[in-house]
Scaffold this motif. Structure first.
Motif, PDB file in Angstrom:
ATOM      1  N   UNK A  99      39.355  40.230  42.095  1.00  0.00           N
ATOM      2  CA  UNK A  99      39.059  41.648  42.060  1.00  0.00           C
ATOM      3  C   UNK A  99      40.364  42.396  42.271  1.00  0.00           C
ATOM      4  N   UNK A 100      40.645  43.375  41.433  1.00  0.00           N
ATOM      5  CA  UNK A 100      41.944  44.055  41.446  1.00  0.00           C
ATOM      6  C   UNK A 100      41.877  45.314  42.301  1.00  0.00           C
ATOM      7  N   UNK A 101      42.663  45.374  43.391  1.00  0.00           N
ATOM      8  CA  UNK A 101      42.701  46.599  44.192  1.00  0.00           C
ATOM      9  C   UNK A 101      43.470  47.694  43.477  1.00  0.00           C
ATOM     10  N   UNK A 102      43.076  48.931  43.674  1.00  0.00           N
ATOM     11  CA  UNK A 102      43.765  50.071  43.083  1.00  0.00           C
ATOM     12  C   UNK A 102      44.552  50.818  44.156  1.00  0.00           C
ATOM     13  N   UNK A 103      45.584  51.563  43.759  1.00  0.00           N
ATOM     14  CA  UNK A 103      46.411  52.258  44.755  1.00  0.00           C
ATOM     15  C   UNK A 103      45.634  53.213  45.645  1.00  0.00           C
ATOM     16  N   UNK A 104      44.509  53.738  45.160  1.00  0.00           N
ATOM     17  CA  UNK A 104      43.730  54.680  45.957  1.00  0.00           C
ATOM     18  C   UNK A 104      42.817  54.036  46.978  1.00  0.00           C
ATOM     19  N   UNK A 105      42.839  52.700  47.060  1.00  0.00           N
ATOM     20  CA  UNK A 105      42.024  52.008  48.042  1.00  0.00           C
ATOM     21  C   UNK A 105      40.725  51.458  47.494  1.00  0.00           C
ATOM     22  N   UNK A 106      40.469  51.663  46.217  1.00  0.00           N
ATOM     23  CA  UNK A 106      39.265  51.115  45.610  1.00  0.00           C
ATOM     24  C   UNK A 106      39.550  49.794  44.920  1.00  0.00           C
ATOM     25  N   UNK A 107      38.647  49.392  44.054  1.00  0.00           N
ATOM     26  CA  UNK A 107      38.828  48.182  43.257  1.00  0.00           C
ATOM     27  C   UNK A 107      38.359  48.456  41.831  1.00  0.00           C
ATOM     28  N   UNK A 108      38.973  47.773  40.878  1.00  0.00           N
ATOM     29  CA  UNK A 108      38.511  47.848  39.502  1.00  0.00           C
ATOM     30  C   UNK A 108      37.164  47.152  39.390  1.00  0.00           C
ATOM     31  N   UNK A 109      36.294  47.649  38.516  1.00  0.00           N
ATOM     32  CA  UNK A 109      34.964  47.047  38.388  1.00  0.00           C
ATOM     33  C   UNK A 109      34.995  45.780  37.540  1.00  0.00           C
ATOM     34  N   UNK A 110      36.004  45.625  36.696  1.00  0.00           N
ATOM     35  CA  UNK A 110      36.200  44.347  36.014  1.00  0.00           C
ATOM     36  C   UNK A 110      37.035  43.443  36.916  1.00  0.00           C
ATOM     37  N   UNK A 111      36.903  42.133  36.711  1.00  0.00           N
ATOM     38  CA  UNK A 111      37.740  41.170  37.431  1.00  0.00           C
ATOM     39  C   UNK A 111      38.749  40.578  36.474  1.00  0.00           C
ATOM     40  N   UNK A 112      39.847  40.056  37.017  1.00  0.00           N
ATOM     41  CA  UNK A 112      40.983  39.730  36.160  1.00  0.00           C
ATOM     42  C   UNK A 112      41.693  38.464  36.616  1.00  0.00           C
ATOM     43  N   UNK A 113      42.218  37.733  35.623  1.00  0.00           N
ATOM     44  CA  UNK A 113      43.161  36.652  35.874  1.00  0.00           C
ATOM     45  C   UNK A 113      44.324  36.851  34.917  1.00  0.00           C
ATOM     46  N   UNK A 114      45.537  36.548  35.382  1.00  0.00           N
ATOM     47  CA  UNK A 114      46.748  36.759  34.592  1.00  0.00           C
ATOM     48  C   UNK A 114      47.443  35.427  34.326  1.00  0.00           C
ATOM     49  N   UNK A 115      48.111  35.356  33.187  1.00  0.00           N
ATOM     50  CA  UNK A 115      48.894  34.189  32.817  1.00  0.00           C
ATOM     51  C   UNK A 115      50.288  34.649  32.412  1.00  0.00           C
ATOM     52  N   UNK A 116      51.294  33.849  32.762  1.00  0.00           N
ATOM     53  CA  UNK A 116      52.668  34.168  32.414  1.00  0.00           C
ATOM     54  C   UNK A 116      53.327  35.068  33.428  1.00  0.00           C
ATOM     55  N   UNK A 117      52.854  36.270  33.528  1.00  0.00           N
ATOM     56  CA  UNK A 117      53.249  37.237  34.551  1.00  0.00           C
ATOM     57  C   UNK A 117      51.976  37.797  35.173  1.00  0.00           C
ATOM     58  N   UNK A 118      52.032  38.069  36.471  1.00  0.00           N
ATOM     59  CA  UNK A 118      50.891  38.643  37.174  1.00  0.00           C
ATOM     60  C   UNK A 118      51.017  40.154  37.171  1.00  0.00           C
ATOM     61  N   UNK A 119      50.002  40.838  36.583  1.00  0.00           N
ATOM     62  CA  UNK A 119      50.002  42.292  36.603  1.00  0.00           C
ATOM     63  C   UNK A 119      49.269  42.795  37.839  1.00  0.00           C
ATOM     64  N   UNK A 120      49.839  43.828  38.450  1.00  0.00           N
ATOM     65  CA  UNK A 120      49.177  44.556  39.538  1.00  0.00           C
ATOM     66  C   UNK A 120      49.564  46.017  39.349  1.00  0.00           C
ATOM     67  N   UNK A 121      48.769  46.956  39.866  1.00  0.00           N
ATOM     68  CA  UNK A 121      49.097  48.375  39.649  1.00  0.00           C
ATOM     69  C   UNK A 121      50.370  48.773  40.403  1.00  0.00           C
ATOM     70  N   UNK A 122      51.451  49.098  39.742  1.00  0.00           N
ATOM     71  CA  UNK A 122      51.686  49.135  38.315  1.00  0.00           C
ATOM     72  C   UNK A 122      52.995  48.399  38.052  1.00  0.00           C
ATOM     73  N   UNK A 123      52.909  47.083  37.987  1.00  0.00           N
ATOM     74  CA  UNK A 123      54.081  46.271  37.767  1.00  0.00           C
ATOM     75  C   UNK A 123      53.705  44.826  37.507  1.00  0.00           C
ATOM     76  N   UNK A 124      54.722  43.961  37.451  1.00  0.00           N
ATOM     77  CA  UNK A 124      54.523  42.543  37.199  1.00  0.00           C
ATOM     78  C   UNK A 124      55.264  41.718  38.252  1.00  0.00           C
ATOM     79  N   UNK A 125      54.706  40.547  38.545  1.00  0.00           N
ATOM     80  CA  UNK A 125      55.329  39.626  39.495  1.00  0.00           C
ATOM     81  C   UNK A 125      55.052  38.202  39.027  1.00  0.00           C
ATOM     82  N   UNK A 126      55.750  37.252  39.624  1.00  0.00           N
ATOM     83  CA  UNK A 126      55.540  35.841  39.300  1.00  0.00           C
ATOM     84  C   UNK A 126      54.520  35.181  40.219  1.00  0.00           C
ATOM     85  N   UNK A 127      54.061  35.912  41.230  1.00  0.00           N
ATOM     86  CA  UNK A 127      53.022  35.413  42.126  1.00  0.00           C
ATOM     87  C   UNK A 127      51.901  36.439  42.208  1.00  0.00           C
TER      88      UNK A 127
END
Length: 219
Positions: A48-76
């Motif tokens: 479940x993806x947390x949002x900067x405002x303290x909520x969560x996105x209603x869709x769930x997500x998995x990332x491959x290659x690079x991990x996306x999070x609001x609003x950037x990318x990481x390797x973990x």
């Protein structure tokens, strides 16, 4: 559907934005779904993806290659279990390149490293999930975004590059459909205001909708 009153065909929704229905046949849909189920397992699995405002996105997500999070990318998985992100598979890189050629032509692929597909965001929607209007603007590359649909149909709202409001076009995406947007439409706002629960092909064995979005990071 087996019998369409008006058969669905290739449609250019906006300059550089193309909808290609039934691009994945039933066998390729099944194989992609099975791969997604493997990628969704922990570690670095479906979250479940947390949002900067303290909520969560209603869709769930998995990332491959690079991990996306609001609003950037990481390797973990910096906003989840902290595990290293799973590698980006050749299977998806091949699909991305094939999709761009089939919709926008080979010239849209580019030849440099910035056009190399290396990111997958896989979102799972149940019947109540939505995705607000947003732009895919966290990448350095301007390579086209490739979107593949599996399972339930949805309303895909494709807008303009200036704001989240009108003008926009609502497109019904069904299981197996391809949507690609690049060029003048690469930074267009888009979202999913509705999912039609229970519309997945029964033989697929999926309750809900999977969207596989492929991007080139250019990092």
């Amino acid at each position: 559907m087996d019998a369409e009153l008006f058969p669905r065909g290739r449609t250019e929704i906006a300059p550089g934005a193309v909808h290609l229905p039934d691009w994945l046949d039933a066998d390729r849909q099944r194989r992609l779904l099975e791969a997604c189920r493997g990628w969704a397992r922990p570690p670095a699995g479906l979250r479940t993806v947390p949002t900067p405002g303290g909520g969560t996105m209603t869709s769930r997500q998995v990332c491959l290659g690079w991990h996306w999070y609001p609003y950037g990318y990481a390797r973990t998985v910096v906003d989840g279990d902290g595990s290293p992100v799973k590698p980006f598979p050749d299977l998806l890189g091949g699909l991305a390149r094939e999709a761009v050629v089939d919709t926008l032509g080979a010239d849209s692929l580019g030849t440099d490293d910035a056009a190399r597909y290396d990111i997958a965001l896989i979102n799972f929607y149940d019947a109540d999930a939505r995705m607000g209007m947003h732009r895919d603007s966290d990448e350095s590359s301007d390579a086209p975004v490739v979107s593949l649909s599996l399972g339930d149909s949805c309303v895909f709202r494709f807008g303009n590059t200036e704001s989240r409001t009108r003008p926009y076009t609502d497109v019904e995406l069904r299981s197996g459909d391809l949507f690609v947007f690049g060029g003048a439409s690469r930074l267009a706002y888009h979202g999913v205001p509705r999912v039609y629960g229970g519309t997945a092909p029964p033989e697929l064995g999926l309750a809900g909708r999977l969207n596989v979005t492929l991007r080139a990071g250019g990092f």
